[in-house]
Design a protein around this motif. Structure first.
Motif, PDB file in Angstrom:
ATOM      1  N   ILE B  11       0.849  -1.193   0.000  1.00  0.00           N
ATOM      2  CA  ILE B  11       0.000   0.000   0.000  1.00  0.00           C
ATOM      3  C   ILE B  11       0.890   1.250   0.000  1.00  0.00           C
ATOM      4  O   ILE B  11       1.848   1.327   0.762  1.00  0.00           O
ATOM      5  CB  ILE B  11      -0.873   0.051   1.281  1.00  0.00           C
ATOM      6  CG1 ILE B  11      -1.585  -1.273   1.552  1.00  0.00           C
ATOM      7  CG2 ILE B  11      -1.843   1.228   1.237  1.00  0.00           C
ATOM      8  CD1 ILE B  11      -2.723  -1.585   0.648  1.00  0.00           C
ATOM      9  N   LEU B  12       0.561   2.207  -0.837  1.00  0.00           N
ATOM     10  CA  LEU B  12       1.333   3.456  -0.884  1.00  0.00           C
ATOM     11  C   LEU B  12       0.524   4.603  -0.320  1.00  0.00           C
ATOM     12  O   LEU B  12      -0.691   4.637  -0.461  1.00  0.00           O
ATOM     13  CB  LEU B  12       1.651   3.835  -2.333  1.00  0.00           C
ATOM     14  CG  LEU B  12       2.189   2.775  -3.257  1.00  0.00           C
ATOM     15  CD1 LEU B  12       2.290   3.356  -4.654  1.00  0.00           C
ATOM     16  CD2 LEU B  12       3.541   2.332  -2.751  1.00  0.00           C
ATOM     17  N   GLY B  42      12.969   9.190  10.798  1.00  0.00           N
ATOM     18  CA  GLY B  42      11.878   9.090   9.850  1.00  0.00           C
ATOM     19  C   GLY B  42      11.621   7.648   9.450  1.00  0.00           C
ATOM     20  O   GLY B  42      12.545   6.905   9.183  1.00  0.00           O
ATOM     21  N   VAL B  43      10.359   7.279   9.433  1.00  0.00           N
ATOM     22  CA  VAL B  43      10.001   5.907   9.087  1.00  0.00           C
ATOM     23  C   VAL B  43       9.881   5.772   7.574  1.00  0.00           C
ATOM     24  O   VAL B  43       9.265   6.595   6.920  1.00  0.00           O
ATOM     25  CB  VAL B  43       8.691   5.491   9.784  1.00  0.00           C
ATOM     26  CG1 VAL B  43       8.238   4.131   9.302  1.00  0.00           C
ATOM     27  CG2 VAL B  43       8.883   5.486  11.292  1.00  0.00           C
ATOM     28  N   ASP B  44      10.474   4.745   7.041  1.00  0.00           N
ATOM     29  CA  ASP B  44      10.449   4.482   5.611  1.00  0.00           C
ATOM     30  C   ASP B  44       9.200   3.677   5.230  1.00  0.00           C
ATOM     31  O   ASP B  44       8.437   4.076   4.362  1.00  0.00           O
ATOM     32  CB  ASP B  44      11.715   3.702   5.236  1.00  0.00           C
ATOM     33  CG  ASP B  44      12.015   3.767   3.762  1.00  0.00           C
ATOM     34  OD1 ASP B  44      11.245   4.424   3.031  1.00  0.00           O
ATOM     35  OD2 ASP B  44      13.004   3.169   3.332  1.00  0.00           O
ATOM     36  N   PHE B  45       9.006   2.581   5.916  1.00  0.00           N
ATOM     37  CA  PHE B  45       7.798   1.787   5.684  1.00  0.00           C
ATOM     38  C   PHE B  45       7.490   0.950   6.909  1.00  0.00           C
ATOM     39  O   PHE B  45       8.318   0.801   7.798  1.00  0.00           O
ATOM     40  CB  PHE B  45       7.934   0.904   4.444  1.00  0.00           C
ATOM     41  CG  PHE B  45       9.014  -0.140   4.539  1.00  0.00           C
ATOM     42  CD1 PHE B  45      10.317   0.163   4.201  1.00  0.00           C
ATOM     43  CD2 PHE B  45       8.723  -1.426   4.964  1.00  0.00           C
ATOM     44  CE1 PHE B  45      11.322  -0.784   4.296  1.00  0.00           C
ATOM     45  CE2 PHE B  45       9.721  -2.388   5.053  1.00  0.00           C
ATOM     46  CZ  PHE B  45      11.026  -2.063   4.718  1.00  0.00           C
ATOM     47  N   LYS B  46       6.281   0.426   6.919  1.00  0.00           N
ATOM     48  CA  LYS B  46       5.858  -0.396   8.044  1.00  0.00           C
ATOM     49  C   LYS B  46       5.231  -1.688   7.565  1.00  0.00           C
ATOM     50  O   LYS B  46       4.589  -1.729   6.518  1.00  0.00           O
ATOM     51  CB  LYS B  46       4.815   0.348   8.888  1.00  0.00           C
ATOM     52  CG  LYS B  46       5.400   1.428   9.755  1.00  0.00           C
ATOM     53  CD  LYS B  46       4.347   2.087  10.601  1.00  0.00           C
ATOM     54  CE  LYS B  46       4.984   3.171  11.468  1.00  0.00           C
ATOM     55  NZ  LYS B  46       3.966   3.880  12.253  1.00  0.00           N
ATOM     56  N   VAL B  47       5.436  -2.718   8.359  1.00  0.00           N
ATOM     57  CA  VAL B  47       4.713  -3.971   8.164  1.00  0.00           C
ATOM     58  C   VAL B  47       3.636  -4.002   9.239  1.00  0.00           C
ATOM     59  O   VAL B  47       3.940  -3.837  10.417  1.00  0.00           O
ATOM     60  CB  VAL B  47       5.651  -5.184   8.307  1.00  0.00           C
ATOM     61  CG1 VAL B  47       4.856  -6.486   8.282  1.00  0.00           C
ATOM     62  CG2 VAL B  47       6.692  -5.178   7.200  1.00  0.00           C
ATOM     63  N   LEU B  59       0.132  -5.943   5.722  1.00  0.00           N
ATOM     64  CA  LEU B  59       0.325  -4.802   4.829  1.00  0.00           C
ATOM     65  C   LEU B  59       1.766  -4.298   4.911  1.00  0.00           C
ATOM     66  O   LEU B  59       2.326  -4.204   5.992  1.00  0.00           O
ATOM     67  CB  LEU B  59      -0.600  -3.648   5.228  1.00  0.00           C
ATOM     68  CG  LEU B  59      -2.095  -3.926   5.329  1.00  0.00           C
ATOM     69  CD1 LEU B  59      -2.830  -2.647   5.703  1.00  0.00           C
ATOM     70  CD2 LEU B  59      -2.630  -4.483   4.016  1.00  0.00           C
ATOM     71  N   ALA B  60       2.334  -4.014   3.770  1.00  0.00           N
ATOM     72  CA  ALA B  60       3.581  -3.254   3.733  1.00  0.00           C
ATOM     73  C   ALA B  60       3.171  -1.861   3.289  1.00  0.00           C
ATOM     74  O   ALA B  60       2.760  -1.660   2.145  1.00  0.00           O
ATOM     75  CB  ALA B  60       4.559  -3.876   2.757  1.00  0.00           C
ATOM     76  N   ILE B  61       3.233  -0.919   4.226  1.00  0.00           N
ATOM     77  CA  ILE B  61       2.732   0.427   3.937  1.00  0.00           C
ATOM     78  C   ILE B  61       3.910   1.363   3.729  1.00  0.00           C
ATOM     79  O   ILE B  61       4.766   1.508   4.595  1.00  0.00           O
ATOM     80  CB  ILE B  61       1.855   0.953   5.090  1.00  0.00           C
ATOM     81  CG1 ILE B  61       0.818  -0.103   5.486  1.00  0.00           C
ATOM     82  CG2 ILE B  61       1.174   2.249   4.684  1.00  0.00           C
ATOM     83  CD1 ILE B  61       0.087   0.246   6.757  1.00  0.00           C
ATOM     84  N   TRP B  62       3.952   1.985   2.566  1.00  0.00           N
ATOM     85  CA  TRP B  62       5.059   2.877   2.213  1.00  0.00           C
ATOM     86  C   TRP B  62       4.612   4.314   2.258  1.00  0.00           C
ATOM     87  O   TRP B  62       3.603   4.694   1.677  1.00  0.00           O
ATOM     88  CB  TRP B  62       5.577   2.540   0.809  1.00  0.00           C
ATOM     89  CG  TRP B  62       6.206   1.197   0.752  1.00  0.00           C
ATOM     90  CD1 TRP B  62       5.548  -0.006   0.729  1.00  0.00           C
ATOM     91  CD2 TRP B  62       7.604   0.896   0.745  1.00  0.00           C
ATOM     92  NE1 TRP B  62       6.479  -1.028   0.703  1.00  0.00           N
ATOM     93  CE2 TRP B  62       7.734  -0.508   0.702  1.00  0.00           C
ATOM     94  CE3 TRP B  62       8.753   1.699   0.761  1.00  0.00           C
ATOM     95  CZ2 TRP B  62       8.981  -1.136   0.684  1.00  0.00           C
ATOM     96  CZ3 TRP B  62       9.986   1.069   0.736  1.00  0.00           C
ATOM     97  CH2 TRP B  62      10.094  -0.335   0.698  1.00  0.00           C
ATOM     98  N   ASP B  63       5.372   5.080   2.967  1.00  0.00           N
ATOM     99  CA  ASP B  63       5.095   6.492   3.136  1.00  0.00           C
ATOM    100  C   ASP B  63       6.122   7.255   2.304  1.00  0.00           C
ATOM    101  O   ASP B  63       7.314   6.991   2.369  1.00  0.00           O
ATOM    102  CB  ASP B  63       5.250   6.806   4.629  1.00  0.00           C
ATOM    103  CG  ASP B  63       5.065   8.278   4.935  1.00  0.00           C
ATOM    104  OD1 ASP B  63       4.694   9.021   4.021  1.00  0.00           O
ATOM    105  OD2 ASP B  63       5.296   8.658   6.093  1.00  0.00           O
ATOM    106  N   THR B  64       5.651   8.213   1.521  1.00  0.00           N
ATOM    107  CA  THR B  64       6.589   8.943   0.659  1.00  0.00           C
ATOM    108  C   THR B  64       7.339  10.041   1.399  1.00  0.00           C
ATOM    109  O   THR B  64       8.150  10.731   0.811  1.00  0.00           O
ATOM    110  CB  THR B  64       5.844   9.638  -0.496  1.00  0.00           C
ATOM    111  OG1 THR B  64       4.980  10.617   0.071  1.00  0.00           O
ATOM    112  CG2 THR B  64       5.083   8.658  -1.314  1.00  0.00           C
ATOM    113  N   GLN B  82      -0.763  -2.815  -4.641  1.00  0.00           N
ATOM    114  CA  GLN B  82      -2.171  -3.200  -4.830  1.00  0.00           C
ATOM    115  C   GLN B  82      -3.122  -2.087  -4.399  1.00  0.00           C
ATOM    116  O   GLN B  82      -4.289  -2.082  -4.764  1.00  0.00           O
ATOM    117  CB  GLN B  82      -2.494  -4.467  -4.021  1.00  0.00           C
ATOM    118  CG  GLN B  82      -1.951  -5.743  -4.630  1.00  0.00           C
ATOM    119  CD  GLN B  82      -0.647  -6.167  -3.980  1.00  0.00           C
ATOM    120  OE1 GLN B  82      -0.045  -5.403  -3.230  1.00  0.00           O
ATOM    121  NE2 GLN B  82      -0.205  -7.378  -4.279  1.00  0.00           N
ATOM    122  N   GLY B  83      -2.611  -1.188  -3.572  1.00  0.00           N
ATOM    123  CA  GLY B  83      -3.467  -0.101  -3.086  1.00  0.00           C
ATOM    124  C   GLY B  83      -2.705   1.204  -2.991  1.00  0.00           C
ATOM    125  O   GLY B  83      -1.507   1.209  -2.715  1.00  0.00           O
ATOM    126  N   ALA B  84      -3.394   2.307  -3.247  1.00  0.00           N
ATOM    127  CA  ALA B  84      -2.746   3.613  -3.130  1.00  0.00           C
ATOM    128  C   ALA B  84      -3.690   4.580  -2.428  1.00  0.00           C
ATOM    129  O   ALA B  84      -4.883   4.623  -2.728  1.00  0.00           O
ATOM    130  CB  ALA B  84      -2.369   4.155  -4.495  1.00  0.00           C
TER     131      ALA B  84
END
Lengths: 111, 207
Positions: B11-12, B42-47, B59-64, B82-84
């Motif tokens: 997820i982005l 700063g957090v790059d991404f989260k599981v 979910l692997a959530i990516w923060d820009t 799969q999701g944005a």
């Protein structure tokens, strides 16, 4: 090998209810990693780290229940609680894609 | 791998600087909004594990966060998502005006053509609103996106937003694959093929 030790309990955040790892997922390893302290006590960078010698090794990041990865610092990303973001609770090695949770930075939760 | 996990989804979260993307990510299952530790590196991404309709989904959530200052994110950021989630600040007209550009970028780089998109109007707890709910809904309808207004600060709508997004992804055939190692005892594929009635066709209004 008979002496492989997996985490018997769930591993959780020290400060919030977040579950980090399910039982049996992490493998106990000896490490020598200088991890920054959660609470900085001094202006001296050296004094603001501690050696982590007992860690749970996790080869695949999707084996975590909940965890946050920091931006890359050198060859590593620091691991933080996915919910309250306290940390670092461990580190992730960019080269071998392996993550390590510092045993002293997490709670062994009763199931 | 946790045997009860149905699938893993990427997820982005995108949108202008300062609209509260990181807070949305943090706020997902959390009750402690204020944390001084958070911003240091700063957090790059989260599981994150989420339960939707009785199914565990990772979910692997990516923060820009940070990267969006360069305006264009690298295409790899969008790959296989799969999701944005597109986020704007309801108190910032400018962040709303920029949505077209963010949407175009998403359309250009997303490799899954049926990627599920959600629009979130954030910071509804603040009282200097510049973008009405109707405007947000209109944009979402136009682009066939789910829509929700939320407050990461008060936690309003955030959990529900992720649940709705995941639900929609799970109901989209061909967009996701069951984790091969974890299919024991799960029969969701039947239900997915049957095409459960989805209450929100293309857009969604929940606040």
């Amino acid at each position: 090998m008979d002496d492989i030790e997996k985490n018997a309990a769930r591993l959780g955040c020290l400060t919030c209810p977040s579950v980090i790892l399910l039982p049996g997922v992490g493998t106990l390893v000896k490490t020598e990693f200088k991890l920054p302290l959660i609470h900085k006590s001094s202006k001296d960078e050296e004094e603001n780290t501690e050696f982590i010698t007992r860690s749970w090794m996790i080869p695949d990041m999707f084996q975590f229940e909940n965890v946050g990865f920091s931006k890359t610092v050198g060859n590593f990303k620091y691991l933080v609680c996915a919910d309250c973001e306290i940390g670092p609770i461990g580190w992730h090695c960019i080269d071998n894609k392996t993550s390590y949770i510092a045993d002293m930075r997490v709670k062994h939760m009763e199931s | 791998m946790d045997p009860s996990v149905l699938t893993t989804l990427k997820i982005l979260i995108t949108g202008e600087s300062g609209v509260g993307k990181s807070s949305l990510l943090l706020r997902f299952t959390d009750d402690t909004f204020d944390n001084e530790q958070a911003a240091t590196i700063g957090v790059d991404f989260k599981v994150k594990l989420i339960n939707v309709d009785g199914n565990n989904v990772k979910l692997a959530i990516w923060d820009t966060a940070g990267q969006e200052r360069f305006r264009t994110l690298t295409p790899s950021y969008y790959r296989n998502a799969q999701g944005a989630i597109l986020v704007y600040d309801v108190c910032s007209r400018q962040s709303f005006s920029r949505l077209d550009a963010w949407f175009d970028e998403l359309e250009t780089y997303a490799t899954n053509t049926n990627i599920v998109k959600m629009l979130i109007g954030n910071k509804i707890d603040k009282d200097r609103r510049e973008v009405s709910r109707e405007e947000g809904l209109k944009f979402a309808k136009k682009h066939s996106m789910l829509f929700i207004e939320a407050s990461a600060k008060t936690k309003d709508g955030v959990q529900m937003a992720f649940e709705e997004l995941v639900q929609k992804i799970i109901q989209t055939p061909g967009l996701w694959e069951a984790d091969v190692t974890s299919q024991r005892g799960l029969s969701l594929s039947d239900r997915t093929q049957a095409g459960q009635p989805w209450s929100c066709s293309g857009y969604c209004s929940m606040v």
